[in-house]
Design a protein around this motif. Structure first.
Motif, PDB file in Angstrom:
ATOM      1  N   ASN A 235       0.819  -1.217   0.000  1.00  0.00           N
ATOM      2  CA  ASN A 235       0.000   0.000   0.000  1.00  0.00           C
ATOM      3  C   ASN A 235       0.853   1.268   0.000  1.00  0.00           C
ATOM      4  O   ASN A 235       0.376   2.347   0.309  1.00  0.00           O
ATOM      5  CB  ASN A 235      -0.994   0.017   1.161  1.00  0.00           C
ATOM      6  CG  ASN A 235      -0.340   0.127   2.527  1.00  0.00           C
ATOM      7  OD1 ASN A 235       0.876  -0.009   2.667  1.00  0.00           O
ATOM      8  ND2 ASN A 235      -1.148   0.361   3.545  1.00  0.00           N
ATOM      9  N   SER A 238      -0.241   4.731  -1.699  1.00  0.00           N
ATOM     10  CA  SER A 238      -1.659   4.606  -2.043  1.00  0.00           C
ATOM     11  C   SER A 238      -2.509   5.632  -1.315  1.00  0.00           C
ATOM     12  O   SER A 238      -3.692   5.802  -1.636  1.00  0.00           O
ATOM     13  CB  SER A 238      -2.168   3.199  -1.715  1.00  0.00           C
ATOM     14  OG  SER A 238      -2.154   2.971  -0.313  1.00  0.00           O
ATOM     15  N   ASN A 256       2.901  -1.333  -6.409  1.00  0.00           N
ATOM     16  CA  ASN A 256       2.243  -0.038  -6.571  1.00  0.00           C
ATOM     17  C   ASN A 256       3.077   1.025  -7.272  1.00  0.00           C
ATOM     18  O   ASN A 256       2.528   2.031  -7.717  1.00  0.00           O
ATOM     19  CB  ASN A 256       1.823   0.502  -5.197  1.00  0.00           C
ATOM     20  CG  ASN A 256       0.355   0.866  -5.136  1.00  0.00           C
ATOM     21  OD1 ASN A 256      -0.344   0.923  -6.141  1.00  0.00           O
ATOM     22  ND2 ASN A 256      -0.129   1.136  -3.945  1.00  0.00           N
ATOM     23  N   ASN A 327      -8.742   5.433  -5.020  1.00  0.00           N
ATOM     24  CA  ASN A 327      -8.665   4.066  -4.499  1.00  0.00           C
ATOM     25  C   ASN A 327      -9.888   3.713  -3.662  1.00  0.00           C
ATOM     26  O   ASN A 327     -10.392   2.587  -3.711  1.00  0.00           O
ATOM     27  CB  ASN A 327      -7.388   3.893  -3.679  1.00  0.00           C
ATOM     28  CG  ASN A 327      -6.140   3.819  -4.545  1.00  0.00           C
ATOM     29  OD1 ASN A 327      -6.193   3.412  -5.699  1.00  0.00           O
ATOM     30  ND2 ASN A 327      -5.014   4.235  -3.991  1.00  0.00           N
ATOM     31  N   MET A 357      -6.363  -2.163  -1.376  1.00  0.00           N
ATOM     32  CA  MET A 357      -5.485  -2.626  -2.454  1.00  0.00           C
ATOM     33  C   MET A 357      -5.779  -4.051  -2.901  1.00  0.00           C
ATOM     34  O   MET A 357      -5.735  -4.366  -4.085  1.00  0.00           O
ATOM     35  CB  MET A 357      -4.018  -2.551  -1.995  1.00  0.00           C
ATOM     36  CG  MET A 357      -3.524  -1.161  -1.610  1.00  0.00           C
ATOM     37  SD  MET A 357      -3.220  -0.089  -3.034  1.00  0.00           S
ATOM     38  CE  MET A 357      -4.771   0.842  -3.121  1.00  0.00           C
ATOM     39  N   TYR A 398      -4.534  -1.857  -7.305  1.00  0.00           N
ATOM     40  CA  TYR A 398      -3.554  -0.844  -6.940  1.00  0.00           C
ATOM     41  C   TYR A 398      -3.813   0.474  -7.663  1.00  0.00           C
ATOM     42  O   TYR A 398      -4.725   0.589  -8.487  1.00  0.00           O
ATOM     43  CB  TYR A 398      -2.148  -1.355  -7.256  1.00  0.00           C
ATOM     44  CG  TYR A 398      -1.763  -2.617  -6.525  1.00  0.00           C
ATOM     45  CD1 TYR A 398      -1.694  -2.649  -5.136  1.00  0.00           C
ATOM     46  CD2 TYR A 398      -1.450  -3.788  -7.216  1.00  0.00           C
ATOM     47  CE1 TYR A 398      -1.330  -3.805  -4.461  1.00  0.00           C
ATOM     48  CE2 TYR A 398      -1.078  -4.948  -6.557  1.00  0.00           C
ATOM     49  CZ  TYR A 398      -1.020  -4.952  -5.174  1.00  0.00           C
ATOM     50  OH  TYR A 398      -0.667  -6.101  -4.506  1.00  0.00           O
ATOM     51  N   ASN A 399      -2.957   1.465  -7.367  1.00  0.00           N
ATOM     52  CA  ASN A 399      -3.134   2.796  -7.943  1.00  0.00           C
ATOM     53  C   ASN A 399      -3.381   2.780  -9.446  1.00  0.00           C
ATOM     54  O   ASN A 399      -4.217   3.525  -9.968  1.00  0.00           O
ATOM     55  CB  ASN A 399      -1.890   3.645  -7.686  1.00  0.00           C
ATOM     56  CG  ASN A 399      -1.710   4.011  -6.226  1.00  0.00           C
ATOM     57  OD1 ASN A 399      -2.600   3.820  -5.410  1.00  0.00           O
ATOM     58  ND2 ASN A 399      -0.545   4.546  -5.892  1.00  0.00           N
TER      59      ASN A 399
END
Length: 421
Positions: A235, A238, A256, A327, A357, A398-399
């Motif tokens: 993470n 994030s 990420n 997110n 995530m 994820y991002n």
């Protein structure tokens, strides 16, 4: 059924050589490529040509922003007119010096890293840090360190550290199959957590990739001189966070922020005293890497370059507050589909600690889970199979996973349920 993704394959740079390159049987001279043709490779065509045929929900190596991949595609051939690929240039040359310094500067801006911290670009993955942390922070194997274990990665960190320090298990989520996290702000937790008052540090895994649990509030060491150490591999970047609450943060890049091969370590400078345990390998000594500005040996240059592009992309999006908002929107849509399925899909994780995530869920039989994964792949949604140790389904969002990918998965989930109720 959710509509299949339409892909435009007209970009010659993305086509197999047999379709984009001249035939080997033609009569052109081998050196007949013009300078203008070569130069064209350094500038990617409009992004509208690049809609890839799949959404990749892998836990790592994970999906990367398409804009980053397109930029890297160009620099792979000729880095900004240097005549060399980004993969070919010296790690001590001026071009790469600019790459790594810009990457560090952008990361510092993203996370508001205080001046009293060093940022290291290392190798070996987060698993190597399971050893490096106790070797650097504990003066001998007799020094105690505390661990809160919330999943497989926290457990591995605890077991590996036990070789280099006196590791104390403060709390473990294993009895509940790692589906929850004790609330560190609950006084009852502090009474039962058995922290060692002499512990050099308290270690956590901020987000468990396999089990899908994430700390929403970070615990604090009970002793005044204790340090909070976090594995943030899944993470990292994030969401915003207060780096000053930690003595050390480490994160593998491949989930990420980049490709596998890069590990970020953010460490408070007063911990870089050059007094690791005598048996510490030179490549695990933080001070050596800090003194050499992450250039003690040849670093993972290409991976660091990609991380730098990702950091720049996150800044362009508006920083980590905006990234967190996106997110939360993606995770909200996916968890909403699970919770609204009347039990057809089940997320085993306690709601207050569900990861933004990694979203694990199960169906009523393993056969149905297998069918789900197979049919999703045919619809362009890949790598949805749960980790081999726990099974089920897992969507890592994820991002770089666009909202469109989550929306397509949600539409497929509803269609699949209607057909298999």
């Amino acid at each position: 059924m959710a509509a299949s993704l339409v892909v435009n394959n007209t970009n010659p740079l993305l086509l197999p050589a047999s379709r984009s390159s001249p035939s080997l049987n033609n009569k052109k001279k081998p050196n007949s490529i013009s300078c203008s043709s070569a130069a064209a490779l350094t500038s990617p065509p409009p992004a509208t040509l690049y809609r890839r045929p799949v959404f990749n929900f892998a836990a790592g190596p994970a999906t990367l922003p398409e804009s980053v991949l397109l930029k890297a595609q160009a620099d792979l051939f000729d880095y900004r007119g240097s005549g060399m690929s980004i993969m070919e240039m010296s790690h001590r040359g001026k071009d790469f010096d600019s790459v790594i310094k810009t990457a560090e500067s952008d990361l510092r801006e993203l996370l508001s890293v205080p001046d009293g911290y060093s940022v290291l670009f290392l190798q070996g993955g987060a698993t190597t840090q399971f050893s490096a942390v106790p070797l650097n922070l504990c003066s001998s194997p007799a020094d105690p360190a505390d661990f809160i274990v919330t999943g497989s990665w926290g457990d591995k960190a605890f077991k590996e550290a036990s070789k280099y320090c006196t590791a104390n298990l403060v709390w473990s989520g294993k009895p509940n199959n790692y589906t929850d996290i004790a609330d560190p702000t609950d006084p009852n937790f502090l009474l039962r957590n058995n922290q060692n008052p002499d512990a050099r540090y308290l270690h956590i895994c901020a987000n468990e990739t396999i089990h899908g649990v994430e700390f929403k509030t970070y615990p604090a060491p009970e002793n005044d001189n204790g340090l909070l150490v976090a594995d943030m591999s899944s993470n990292f970047c994030s969401k915003p966070g207060d780096v000053s609450k930690f003595g050390l943060i480490y994160a593998g890049a491949q989930k990420n922020i980049g490709p596998s091969g890069v590990t970020i370590v953010i460490v408070r400078n007063d911990l870089l005293l050059g007094r690791p345990q005598p048996a510490t390998p030179v490549m695990l000594d933080y001070k050596i890497h800090a003194d050499a500005a992450s250039l003690y040996n040849t670093p993972p240059c290409f991976g660091i370059y990609i991380c730098g592009l990702v950091f720049a992309d996150l800044l362009e999006q508006g920083g980590l507050a905006e990234v967190e908002r996106k997110n939360e929107e993606k995770a909200g849509a996916l968890y909403g589909a699970i919770d609204g399925s009347d039990g057809f899909y089940v997320c085993p994780v306690e709601r207050s600690v569900r990861s933004l995530m990694n979203v694990p869920f199960t169906l009523r039989t393993k056969e149905l889970e297998k069918k789900f994964v197979e049919e999703a792949a045919k619809e362009g949604m890949v790598q949805l199979k749960g980790h081999r140790s726990v099974g089920g389904v897992r969507a890592s969002i994820y991002n770089a996973m666009p909202l469109a990918g989550v929306q397509k998965l949600v539409a497929f989930m509803k269609d699949f349920q209607a057909r298999n109720q």
